[in-house]
Design a protein around this motif. Sequence first.
Motif, PDB file in Angstrom:
ATOM      1  N   GLU A 131     -70.563 -19.510  -1.809  1.00  0.00           N
ATOM      2  CA  GLU A 131     -70.229 -18.140  -1.447  1.00  0.00           C
ATOM      3  C   GLU A 131     -70.303 -17.178  -2.630  1.00  0.00           C
ATOM      4  N   GLU A 132     -70.502 -17.727  -3.839  1.00  0.00           N
ATOM      5  CA  GLU A 132     -70.488 -16.868  -5.019  1.00  0.00           C
ATOM      6  C   GLU A 132     -71.566 -15.797  -4.985  1.00  0.00           C
ATOM      7  N   PRO A 133     -72.841 -16.093  -4.554  1.00  0.00           N
ATOM      8  CA  PRO A 133     -73.824 -15.006  -4.499  1.00  0.00           C
ATOM      9  C   PRO A 133     -73.456 -13.923  -3.494  1.00  0.00           C
ATOM     10  N   ALA A 134     -72.741 -14.303  -2.410  1.00  0.00           N
ATOM     11  CA  ALA A 134     -72.379 -13.333  -1.386  1.00  0.00           C
ATOM     12  C   ALA A 134     -70.942 -12.855  -1.550  1.00  0.00           C
ATOM     13  N   ALA A 135     -70.400 -12.990  -2.760  1.00  0.00           N
ATOM     14  CA  ALA A 135     -69.009 -12.613  -2.993  1.00  0.00           C
ATOM     15  C   ALA A 135     -68.740 -11.140  -2.702  1.00  0.00           C
ATOM     16  N   PRO A 136     -69.626 -10.206  -3.134  1.00  0.00           N
ATOM     17  CA  PRO A 136     -69.338  -8.807  -2.815  1.00  0.00           C
ATOM     18  C   PRO A 136     -69.404  -8.568  -1.309  1.00  0.00           C
ATOM     19  N   PRO A 137     -68.431  -7.895  -0.733  1.00  0.00           N
ATOM     20  CA  PRO A 137     -68.469  -7.644   0.716  1.00  0.00           C
ATOM     21  C   PRO A 137     -69.654  -6.757   1.080  1.00  0.00           C
ATOM     22  N   ARG A 138     -70.158  -6.969   2.282  1.00  0.00           N
ATOM     23  CA  ARG A 138     -71.292  -6.185   2.737  1.00  0.00           C
ATOM     24  C   ARG A 138     -70.881  -4.720   2.869  1.00  0.00           C
ATOM     25  N   PRO A 139     -71.632  -3.824   2.256  1.00  0.00           N
ATOM     26  CA  PRO A 139     -71.233  -2.410   2.285  1.00  0.00           C
ATOM     27  C   PRO A 139     -71.378  -1.829   3.680  1.00  0.00           C
ATOM     28  N   PRO A 140     -70.708  -0.736   3.956  1.00  0.00           N
ATOM     29  CA  PRO A 140     -70.854  -0.099   5.267  1.00  0.00           C
ATOM     30  C   PRO A 140     -72.264   0.436   5.460  1.00  0.00           C
ATOM     31  N   ARG A 141     -72.681   0.469   6.699  1.00  0.00           N
ATOM     32  CA  ARG A 141     -74.018   0.962   7.016  1.00  0.00           C
ATOM     33  C   ARG A 141     -73.916   2.371   7.592  1.00  0.00           C
ATOM     34  N   PRO A 142     -74.956   3.172   7.451  1.00  0.00           N
ATOM     35  CA  PRO A 142     -74.884   4.554   7.945  1.00  0.00           C
ATOM     36  C   PRO A 142     -74.919   4.613   9.464  1.00  0.00           C
ATOM     37  N   LYS A 143     -74.284   5.620   9.995  1.00  0.00           N
ATOM     38  CA  LYS A 143     -74.354   5.852  11.434  1.00  0.00           C
ATOM     39  C   LYS A 143     -75.728   6.422  11.791  1.00  0.00           C
ATOM     40  N   PRO A 144     -76.237   6.092  12.969  1.00  0.00           N
ATOM     41  CA  PRO A 144     -77.604   6.513  13.313  1.00  0.00           C
ATOM     42  C   PRO A 144     -77.714   8.026  13.510  1.00  0.00           C
ATOM     43  N   LEU A 145     -78.852   8.557  13.111  1.00  0.00           N
ATOM     44  CA  LEU A 145     -79.195   9.961  13.322  1.00  0.00           C
ATOM     45  C   LEU A 145     -80.200  10.066  14.457  1.00  0.00           C
ATOM     46  N   LYS A 146     -80.199  11.196  15.146  1.00  0.00           N
ATOM     47  CA  LYS A 146     -81.078  11.412  16.289  1.00  0.00           C
ATOM     48  C   LYS A 146     -82.161  12.430  15.947  1.00  0.00           C
ATOM     49  N   SER A 147     -83.136  12.531  16.848  1.00  0.00           N
ATOM     50  CA  SER A 147     -84.217  13.493  16.642  1.00  0.00           C
ATOM     51  C   SER A 147     -83.692  14.911  16.599  1.00  0.00           C
ATOM     52  N   GLU A 148     -82.629  15.188  17.357  1.00  0.00           N
ATOM     53  CA  GLU A 148     -82.064  16.535  17.371  1.00  0.00           C
ATOM     54  C   GLU A 148     -81.436  16.927  16.038  1.00  0.00           C
ATOM     55  N   ASP A 149     -81.215  15.963  15.141  1.00  0.00           N
ATOM     56  CA  ASP A 149     -80.612  16.254  13.842  1.00  0.00           C
ATOM     57  C   ASP A 149     -81.650  16.642  12.798  1.00  0.00           C
TER      58      ASP A 149
ATOM     59  N   VAL B 129     -93.783  17.482  15.665  1.00  0.00           N
ATOM     60  CA  VAL B 129     -93.733  16.596  14.506  1.00  0.00           C
ATOM     61  C   VAL B 129     -93.236  15.239  14.985  1.00  0.00           C
ATOM     62  N   VAL B 130     -94.000  14.189  14.690  1.00  0.00           N
ATOM     63  CA  VAL B 130     -93.626  12.808  15.002  1.00  0.00           C
ATOM     64  C   VAL B 130     -93.363  12.116  13.670  1.00  0.00           C
TER      65      VAL B 130
ATOM     66  N   HIS C 263     -89.647  14.467  16.915  1.00  0.00           N
ATOM     67  CA  HIS C 263     -89.424  13.172  17.552  1.00  0.00           C
ATOM     68  C   HIS C 263     -89.498  12.069  16.497  1.00  0.00           C
ATOM     69  N   LEU C 264     -88.560  11.125  16.589  1.00  0.00           N
ATOM     70  CA  LEU C 264     -88.501   9.984  15.674  1.00  0.00           C
ATOM     71  C   LEU C 264     -89.167   8.775  16.311  1.00  0.00           C
ATOM     72  N   ALA C 265     -90.113   8.178  15.597  1.00  0.00           N
ATOM     73  CA  ALA C 265     -90.811   6.974  16.059  1.00  0.00           C
ATOM     74  C   ALA C 265     -90.326   5.803  15.207  1.00  0.00           C
ATOM     75  N   VAL C 266     -89.295   5.108  15.674  1.00  0.00           N
ATOM     76  CA  VAL C 266     -88.719   3.983  14.941  1.00  0.00           C
ATOM     77  C   VAL C 266     -88.390   2.873  15.927  1.00  0.00           C
ATOM     78  N   ASP C 267     -88.234   1.646  15.400  1.00  0.00           N
ATOM     79  CA  ASP C 267     -87.779   0.513  16.196  1.00  0.00           C
ATOM     80  C   ASP C 267     -86.265   0.558  16.349  1.00  0.00           C
ATOM     81  N   ARG C 268     -85.777  -0.300  17.232  1.00  0.00           N
ATOM     82  CA  ARG C 268     -84.335  -0.419  17.431  1.00  0.00           C
ATOM     83  C   ARG C 268     -83.753  -1.619  16.679  1.00  0.00           C
ATOM     84  N   GLY C 269     -84.527  -2.246  15.813  1.00  0.00           N
ATOM     85  CA  GLY C 269     -84.086  -3.479  15.176  1.00  0.00           C
ATOM     86  C   GLY C 269     -82.985  -3.311  14.154  1.00  0.00           C
ATOM     87  N   ASP C 270     -82.940  -2.177  13.425  1.00  0.00           N
ATOM     88  CA  ASP C 270     -81.961  -1.965  12.357  1.00  0.00           C
ATOM     89  C   ASP C 270     -81.986  -3.122  11.353  1.00  0.00           C
TER      90      ASP C 270
END
Length: 405
Positions: free
Chosen positions: A202-220, A253-254, A316-323
Amino acid sequence: RPRPNDRAGGRRRAGAGRSARRREGRGGTAGALPMRIFVNNVDGHLAGAICADLRKLTSNIVGTRKTANLDLVPPVVRKVVQRVELRRLLKVIASSDIVVYDLHDADLEELELVLRMIYQSEISQELTFVLISSIGVWARTQREYEYPAEEGEGMASEGGLSSDVAAAEGDAGAAGDGEVAEEPAEQHDGEVAEGDGEAAEEEPAAPPRPPRPKPLKSEDYVRRIPAPKFQEWRTIETLTLALKEKPLVRPYVVCTGLPYGNGEDCFLGLFKAAWQTRPTLRVIGEGYNTIPLVHVRDAARLVRRVVEERPPLDYHLAVDRGDASQREIIEAVAKQFGVPDAVKSISIPEAILAELADMLTLDLRLEPSELMAEPPSEEAEAPPAEDAAGAAEPPAAPTAPAAVF
């Protein structure tokens, strides 16, 4: 004999009739002129897939090319316009019904000239202008963060392990005779060794996983802040969206994630390094940052949907949903090609000159445009969209050295 004024008036009426028949041609009227589509640099990575998808609308596709290799021009392109003949190029663009420019392969000075020409000219037909941009324009956008849901589950499982160890130690202390007591002592030593092994793992993964950003939409899109490298791209987007002041011009704009598939382009070096089992597969930083991706065919399909439906939203945003995170992408590629060594990490300053380092260190979560939801009629004829981790699936990996289409 007709008078000269009568002949001039007849030519004007004939030109107006052709424009009217071209507008009717969008509805499929018999005898109407076909819709004309102009695509810049048809031999580009994204443009090749866009031409193939726009072929479902019309066969009258023209464009320019960036290389001298005619084999890279898609067979659906009817005519290639020479870029050196600037007046003819501008005339072809002004007379087209749909114009598509990809910023990944475009000459920015030429594109600014085209936008200025469209803005200053009198367009006699409906013109849809589609600009393909990149998520680098969103790199510095302010966003909120959230912790992944699986982090709490991991803490609960760790608590369960500690309670089991405590119970085992209690059983060892309750032993009566010495012979039996030796076994718990050995078990205790083994538990300590196991604990040391678990701590080492567990030593390589000792630092906790940082928070991830909340998703943004095309309207933003009004909040987007680009990286310094993409500042000029942001200006081009603004100039493109300003075309909606023209009565017959509809700009869009795509914005695409990192494109993959169809022979690869930006990920070609990554696939090549894994194919040759080079020790150059590295994760920049911890690798938990989320990178928006998109398959080339999905981006091309969104362009066609925008052209067909002409939605009220301009961006319009052209991205996958995989994150998918950076680490997941690189480890998936390494696993697919059977790289024997574990993927190591390097610091961000060490990778400052690495290829694609600025895009691999992005930390964005974007929601795809609503138009990317395929209607049921297209599911049979179009290949299924691949998720972010699917960039390293068997069908996509061997195509890395292949041509763009």
